[in-house]
Design a protein around this motif. Sequence first.
Motif, PDB file in Angstrom:
ATOM      1  N   GLY A 260       9.179   5.783 -21.358  1.00 51.78           N
ATOM      2  CA  GLY A 260       8.292   4.627 -21.308  1.00 51.78           C
ATOM      3  C   GLY A 260       7.816   4.146 -22.655  1.00 51.78           C
ATOM      4  O   GLY A 260       6.978   3.233 -22.722  1.00 51.78           O
ATOM      5  N   ARG A 261       8.345   4.714 -23.726  1.00 46.67           N
ATOM      6  CA  ARG A 261       7.865   4.347 -25.064  1.00 46.67           C
ATOM      7  C   ARG A 261       8.857   3.435 -25.789  1.00 46.67           C
ATOM      8  O   ARG A 261      10.007   3.281 -25.393  1.00 46.67           O
ATOM      9  N   SER A 262       8.374   2.857 -26.874  1.00 50.13           N
ATOM     10  CA  SER A 262       9.170   1.983 -27.721  1.00 50.13           C
ATOM     11  C   SER A 262      10.465   2.661 -28.145  1.00 50.13           C
ATOM     12  O   SER A 262      10.508   3.871 -28.387  1.00 50.13           O
ATOM     13  N   LYS A 263      11.522   1.868 -28.263  1.00 52.60           N
ATOM     14  CA  LYS A 263      12.803   2.381 -28.739  1.00 52.60           C
ATOM     15  C   LYS A 263      12.728   2.807 -30.203  1.00 52.60           C
ATOM     16  O   LYS A 263      13.671   3.402 -30.726  1.00 52.60           O
ATOM     17  N   ARG A 264      11.631   2.493 -30.860  1.00 42.46           N
ATOM     18  CA  ARG A 264      11.454   2.949 -32.241  1.00 42.46           C
ATOM     19  C   ARG A 264      11.082   4.434 -32.299  1.00 42.46           C
ATOM     20  O   ARG A 264      11.003   5.000 -33.383  1.00 42.46           O
TER      21      ARG A 264
ATOM     22  N   ALA B 264      14.951  10.609 -31.413  1.00 40.15           N
ATOM     23  CA  ALA B 264      15.220  11.986 -31.827  1.00 40.15           C
ATOM     24  C   ALA B 264      15.812  12.062 -33.225  1.00 40.15           C
ATOM     25  O   ALA B 264      16.660  11.257 -33.603  1.00 40.15           O
ATOM     26  N   CYS B 265      15.342  13.052 -33.987  1.00 39.40           N
ATOM     27  CA  CYS B 265      16.023  13.517 -35.191  1.00 39.40           C
ATOM     28  C   CYS B 265      16.737  14.793 -34.778  1.00 39.40           C
ATOM     29  O   CYS B 265      16.105  15.830 -34.547  1.00 39.40           O
ATOM     30  N   CYS B 266      18.038  14.729 -34.629  1.00 40.56           N
ATOM     31  CA  CYS B 266      18.820  15.816 -34.031  1.00 40.56           C
ATOM     32  C   CYS B 266      19.257  16.818 -35.091  1.00 40.56           C
ATOM     33  O   CYS B 266      20.067  16.503 -35.962  1.00 40.56           O
ATOM     34  N   ASP B 267      18.719  18.026 -35.001  1.00 39.82           N
ATOM     35  CA  ASP B 267      19.123  19.109 -35.906  1.00 39.82           C
ATOM     36  C   ASP B 267      20.132  19.974 -35.167  1.00 39.82           C
ATOM     37  O   ASP B 267      19.778  20.785 -34.305  1.00 39.82           O
ATOM     38  N   THR B 268      21.388  19.807 -35.503  1.00 36.33           N
ATOM     39  CA  THR B 268      22.458  20.482 -34.772  1.00 36.33           C
ATOM     40  C   THR B 268      22.467  21.982 -35.018  1.00 36.33           C
ATOM     41  O   THR B 268      22.873  22.752 -34.139  1.00 36.33           O
ATOM     42  N   GLY B 269      22.027  22.401 -36.193  1.00 35.24           N
ATOM     43  CA  GLY B 269      21.959  23.825 -36.476  1.00 35.24           C
ATOM     44  C   GLY B 269      20.932  24.526 -35.620  1.00 35.24           C
ATOM     45  O   GLY B 269      21.155  25.647 -35.128  1.00 35.24           O
ATOM     46  N   HIS B 270      19.802  23.882 -35.406  1.00 36.00           N
ATOM     47  CA  HIS B 270      18.768  24.480 -34.567  1.00 36.00           C
ATOM     48  C   HIS B 270      19.190  24.543 -33.101  1.00 36.00           C
ATOM     49  O   HIS B 270      18.804  25.469 -32.375  1.00 36.00           O
ATOM     50  N   TRP B 271      19.966  23.559 -32.641  1.00 32.38           N
ATOM     51  CA  TRP B 271      20.505  23.656 -31.281  1.00 32.38           C
ATOM     52  C   TRP B 271      21.417  24.873 -31.170  1.00 32.38           C
ATOM     53  O   TRP B 271      21.347  25.615 -30.191  1.00 32.38           O
TER      54      TRP B 271
ATOM     55  N   LEU C  35      23.403  15.888 -27.003  1.00 35.40           N
ATOM     56  CA  LEU C  35      23.573  14.496 -27.407  1.00 35.40           C
ATOM     57  C   LEU C  35      23.767  13.588 -26.204  1.00 35.40           C
ATOM     58  O   LEU C  35      23.240  12.470 -26.173  1.00 35.40           O
ATOM     59  N   ARG C  36      24.496  14.063 -25.224  1.00 31.12           N
ATOM     60  CA  ARG C  36      24.701  13.252 -24.022  1.00 31.12           C
ATOM     61  C   ARG C  36      23.370  13.006 -23.310  1.00 31.12           C
ATOM     62  O   ARG C  36      23.110  11.909 -22.806  1.00 31.12           O
ATOM     63  N   LYS C  37      22.534  14.016 -23.259  1.00 33.78           N
ATOM     64  CA  LYS C  37      21.227  13.863 -22.627  1.00 33.78           C
ATOM     65  C   LYS C  37      20.350  12.869 -23.381  1.00 33.78           C
ATOM     66  O   LYS C  37      19.563  12.137 -22.783  1.00 33.78           O
ATOM     67  N   LEU C  38      20.489  12.834 -24.709  1.00 34.88           N
ATOM     68  CA  LEU C  38      19.633  12.003 -25.552  1.00 34.88           C
ATOM     69  C   LEU C  38      20.216  10.618 -25.836  1.00 34.88           C
ATOM     70  O   LEU C  38      19.643   9.863 -26.623  1.00 34.88           O
ATOM     71  N   GLN C  39      21.335  10.294 -25.219  1.00 38.74           N
ATOM     72  CA  GLN C  39      21.984   9.018 -25.499  1.00 38.74           C
ATOM     73  C   GLN C  39      21.010   7.860 -25.365  1.00 38.74           C
ATOM     74  O   GLN C  39      20.248   7.766 -24.404  1.00 38.74           O
ATOM     75  N   GLY C  40      21.027   6.985 -26.365  1.00 39.91           N
ATOM     76  CA  GLY C  40      20.133   5.840 -26.400  1.00 39.91           C
ATOM     77  C   GLY C  40      18.829   6.106 -27.119  1.00 39.91           C
ATOM     78  O   GLY C  40      18.064   5.166 -27.377  1.00 39.91           O
ATOM     79  N   ARG C  41      18.579   7.382 -27.439  1.00 41.36           N
ATOM     80  CA  ARG C  41      17.335   7.736 -28.125  1.00 41.36           C
ATOM     81  C   ARG C  41      17.589   8.496 -29.422  1.00 41.36           C
ATOM     82  O   ARG C  41      16.665   9.067 -29.997  1.00 41.36           O
ATOM     83  N   ILE C  42      18.820   8.486 -29.896  1.00 38.51           N
ATOM     84  CA  ILE C  42      19.168   9.215 -31.118  1.00 38.51           C
ATOM     85  C   ILE C  42      18.963   8.294 -32.317  1.00 38.51           C
ATOM     86  O   ILE C  42      19.567   7.224 -32.401  1.00 38.51           O
ATOM     87  N   LEU C  43      18.120   8.714 -33.248  1.00 36.61           N
ATOM     88  CA  LEU C  43      17.823   7.886 -34.419  1.00 36.61           C
ATOM     89  C   LEU C  43      18.453   8.433 -35.697  1.00 36.61           C
ATOM     90  O   LEU C  43      19.022   7.685 -36.480  1.00 36.61           O
ATOM     91  N   THR C  44      18.325   9.735 -35.936  1.00 37.41           N
ATOM     92  CA  THR C  44      18.841  10.317 -37.182  1.00 37.41           C
ATOM     93  C   THR C  44      19.378  11.717 -36.910  1.00 37.41           C
ATOM     94  O   THR C  44      19.172  12.281 -35.838  1.00 37.41           O
ATOM     95  N   PHE C  45      20.035  12.277 -37.949  1.00 35.78           N
ATOM     96  CA  PHE C  45      20.633  13.601 -37.845  1.00 35.78           C
ATOM     97  C   PHE C  45      20.324  14.468 -39.059  1.00 35.78           C
ATOM     98  O   PHE C  45      20.370  14.001 -40.203  1.00 35.78           O
TER      99      PHE C  45
ATOM    100  N   GLN D  50      29.305   7.254 -28.204  1.00 31.95           N
ATOM    101  CA  GLN D  50      28.036   6.582 -27.913  1.00 31.95           C
ATOM    102  C   GLN D  50      27.806   5.349 -28.767  1.00 31.95           C
ATOM    103  O   GLN D  50      26.819   4.639 -28.586  1.00 31.95           O
ATOM    104  N   GLN D  51      28.697   5.095 -29.734  1.00 31.57           N
ATOM    105  CA  GLN D  51      28.553   3.988 -30.676  1.00 31.57           C
ATOM    106  C   GLN D  51      27.237   4.120 -31.459  1.00 31.57           C
ATOM    107  O   GLN D  51      26.527   3.134 -31.688  1.00 31.57           O
ATOM    108  N   PHE D  52      26.952   5.347 -31.852  1.00 30.81           N
ATOM    109  CA  PHE D  52      25.761   5.602 -32.664  1.00 30.81           C
ATOM    110  C   PHE D  52      25.864   4.852 -33.979  1.00 30.81           C
ATOM    111  O   PHE D  52      26.921   4.794 -34.602  1.00 30.81           O
ATOM    112  N   ARG D  53      24.751   4.283 -34.410  1.00 28.97           N
ATOM    113  CA  ARG D  53      24.668   3.602 -35.699  1.00 28.97           C
ATOM    114  C   ARG D  53      23.410   4.115 -36.408  1.00 28.97           C
ATOM    115  O   ARG D  53      22.290   3.881 -35.935  1.00 28.97           O
ATOM    116  N   GLY D  54      23.590   4.820 -37.500  1.00 27.99           N
ATOM    117  CA  GLY D  54      22.419   5.341 -38.184  1.00 27.99           C
ATOM    118  C   GLY D  54      22.766   6.338 -39.266  1.00 27.99           C
ATOM    119  O   GLY D  54      23.926   6.474 -39.682  1.00 27.99           O
ATOM    120  N   VAL D  55      21.734   7.047 -39.718  1.00 30.05           N
ATOM    121  CA  VAL D  55      21.851   7.981 -40.834  1.00 30.05           C
ATOM    122  C   VAL D  55      22.253   9.359 -40.333  1.00 30.05           C
ATOM    123  O   VAL D  55      21.685   9.880 -39.363  1.00 30.05           O
TER     124      VAL D  55
END
Length: 296
Positions: free
Chosen positions: A191-195, A198-205, A216-226, A257-262
């Motif tokens: 329910g929150r702004s798309k701004r 998630a900052c996804c830390d793959t090592g911590h996963w 990543l599949r669960k977070l699709q649409g909410r991934i901002l950075t890595f 997912q066509q991710f666009r970001g850092v």
Amino acid sequence: MSKRIERRNFLRILGAGGVAAARGGLALPSVLAAQTAASATCAEKLGWRLGCCAYTFRRFTFYETVDQVAALGLKTVVGFNWQKLSASKPAVLDEGMSAADRAEAKKRLDDAGVKLACCYCKSWGDEDACRRLFDFARDMGIETLDGEPAPSNLDLLEKLCDEYQINLAIHNHAKPSPNWRPETLLAMFKGRSKRIGACCDTGHWARSDLNAVDCLRKLQGRILTFDLKDVNAKGQCVPFGTGKADISGILKELHRQQFRGVIGIENETTLGDLHDELVQSIVYFDGVAKKLAAGQ
């Protein structure tokens, strides 16, 4: 000149003197930037901005970090707000920086051709404190603030994100930290702004025995950075493709997912040669990204 640098060629070009300089915190030879920049260019074709997390160079100052990121041929750095700016002054990269220090830092970034796109922040206070943080981010051209604010802060931070047009990426540390499960993050985002994402830390996963591609599949649409890192069975950082984080699968999923970001490369190693491991990771990333760009 080859656009792709192999590990053996990196070590040959760098030479003994270059290795000593790198370990001492000096920038690597500029010829490396021309060769390894191919990886950043390939990433850009996929809509990604490949950079390096400053925490990788936490033993060095921010200015030394910027020089080393540029020497690796990368154009983006993900900062953290307790890194000392330089050896000659006590200031750190945070909202307490003076106007003069901010101007100097921006010039150092511009001269190096490096963008401070994101910054991890350790603490989040009341509205006045958060506004100072967002003012700092806007002044420095930071697009995304990373961190682990309490859920009780999110109403305020959502308001500031929309007001300042700056993103908030909530980071996951390994269990038993509060945000280690993607379901926890999704509940915070609901329910929150798309701004806010998630900052996804793959090592911590991987350290939490989670499958990164599933996360990543669960977070699709909410991934901002890595914070993109690979780890071995002991949880220690290793070059991409040699650990259990499935870097290839992660990149394929981002492409799907066509991710666009850092995407910030992060390596916390204290055991091996840091620059050797970083270049191995960049070469591996480049190989996967080239295949994805070619539709393979």
